[in-house]
Scaffold this active site. Structure first.
Site, PDB file in Angstrom:
ATOM      1  CB  THR A 141      -0.942   0.028   1.269  1.00  0.00           C
ATOM      2  OG1 THR A 141      -1.848  -1.218   1.112  1.00  0.00           O
ATOM      3  CG2 THR A 141      -1.666   1.177   1.254  1.00  0.00           C
ATOM      4  CE  LYS A 216      -5.617  -1.155   1.492  1.00  0.00           C
ATOM      5  NZ  LYS A 216      -4.358  -1.864   1.825  1.00  0.00           N
ATOM      6  CE  LYS A 284       2.103   2.365   4.991  1.00  0.00           C
ATOM      7  NZ  LYS A 284       1.643   1.724   3.733  1.00  0.00           N
TER       8      LYS A 284
END
Length: 333
Positions: A141, A216, A284
């Site tokens: 990711t 995502k 993050k």
């Protein structure tokens, strides 16, 4: 005056070259980056390198080896790669480049943009060991920008590239039931999909390079809002003197039903937050989401607020708790 466009190799689409290299590049200057898709279509992908054996990558690579593929693994902590070989078989490499040599497909699943560059680029990076016609699948990711950057680097070596982040958590990886969102050229996707299918229950090509990462981001936006809403509902039920678990069993059969409610409300009420994706990693991901939103003009007030709530959880010492720990923040207040 710009030079005329060269004739592209058989099977190559101009949209692919444009999406990777951008309209600011003329085709004469980047002719060396054109991929011969016909060559990639002819490869049967049976030899795989898997780089990154964290809580996701370790079982994902295991599914490939158990399926009969020949898998070589690399992990920054070599002892973890050795443990994987002892459990599943296969081979261990000392560098990403060594792992990638001879591989039809190379899968990467690491932490962030910097980690990704460190294992893909450079003299010992995976791309340096990959042969023309092979395919690089990035399951990290990361940002859409780094996906586009790596696609260009791969194209220069006549290697296909897919950005393919995953959702489903550690349990999804262990059970081979991940959801995979993919960006890239359809021909690359068609070759890679049978490999991905060994650890995914849903895999979908979303568009050109970067589209997997953008999808995502949508996933993380939705999860953040859902978990905060569930936390507030549970907190309210407790303060109101209700049987919170009973309340969830009722509203879970109506419009409030969600995966988070079904799978997390009991452990949240028990104060157990060791069941999934860590707060540190969610923050993050939110950094990536909010940076992209600033660029594209999307308004994400709830996501920005939930990001700050996760910062509060970190300040409580819960950086490694799972994302459902938002309830702990409310109960502490």
């Amino acid at each position: 005056m710009a030079a005329s466009m060269p004739k592209l190799a058989v099977g190559v689409t101009r949209p692919y070259v444009s999406q990777v290299l951008g309209s600011q590049h003329d085709f004469s200057a980047c002719a060396h980056a054109v991929i011969t898709l016909k060559r990639i279509r002819s490869i049967v992908m049976t030899t795989v390198a898997f780089i990154g054996l964290g809580v996701m990558g370790y079982p994902m690579a295991g599914h490939l080896q158990k399926a009969g593929l020949s898998v070589c693994v690399y992990n920054r902590t070599a002892s973890k790669a050795a443990a994987w070989v002892a459990e599943y078989g296969g081979r261990q490499a000392a560098t990403p480049r060594e792992a990638a040599q001879g591989a039809d497909v190379v899968c990467v699943c690491v932490g962030n943009d910097a980690d990704l560059r460190s294992v893909v680029l450079g003299e010992q990076g995976a791309l340096a060991g990959m042969a023309a016609g092979s395919v690089l699948i990035d399951h990290t990711t990361a940002s859409a920008d780094v996906a586009r950057e790596l696609a260009v680097a791969a194209a220069e070596r006549e290697v296909g590239f897919l950005d393919a982040p995953v959702s489903g958590g550690q349990a999804g990886a262990q059970n081979g039931a991940l959801t995979v969102m993919v960006g890239g050229e359809p021909a690359f996707y068609q070759r890679a999909e049978p490999v991905i299918a060994h650890y995914a229950r849903m895999c979908k090509l979303m568009g050109p390079v970067g589209s997997g990462q953008l999808t995502k981001m949508v996933n993380q936006i939705c999860i953040g809002g859902l978990v905060q809403a569930l936390s507030e509902g549970l907190h309210f039920a407790q303060k109101a003197g209700l049987d919170a678990e009973l309340a969830m069993s009722v509203i879970g059969k109506g419009a409030a039903q969600s995966w988070q409610l079904d799978n997390r409300h009991k452990t949240m009420l028990e104060g157990h937050f060791e069941h999934g994706f860590a707060v540190d990693w969610m923050r993050k991901d939110f950094d990536i989401v909010l940076a992209e939103a600033r660029r594209n003009g999307a308004q994400l007030p709830v996501t920005a607020l939930v990001d700050q709530f996760y910062a509060d959880v970190q300040a409580m010492g819960g950086g490694r708790w799972d994302t459902s720990s938002l309830l702990a923040r409310l109960n502490k207040a």
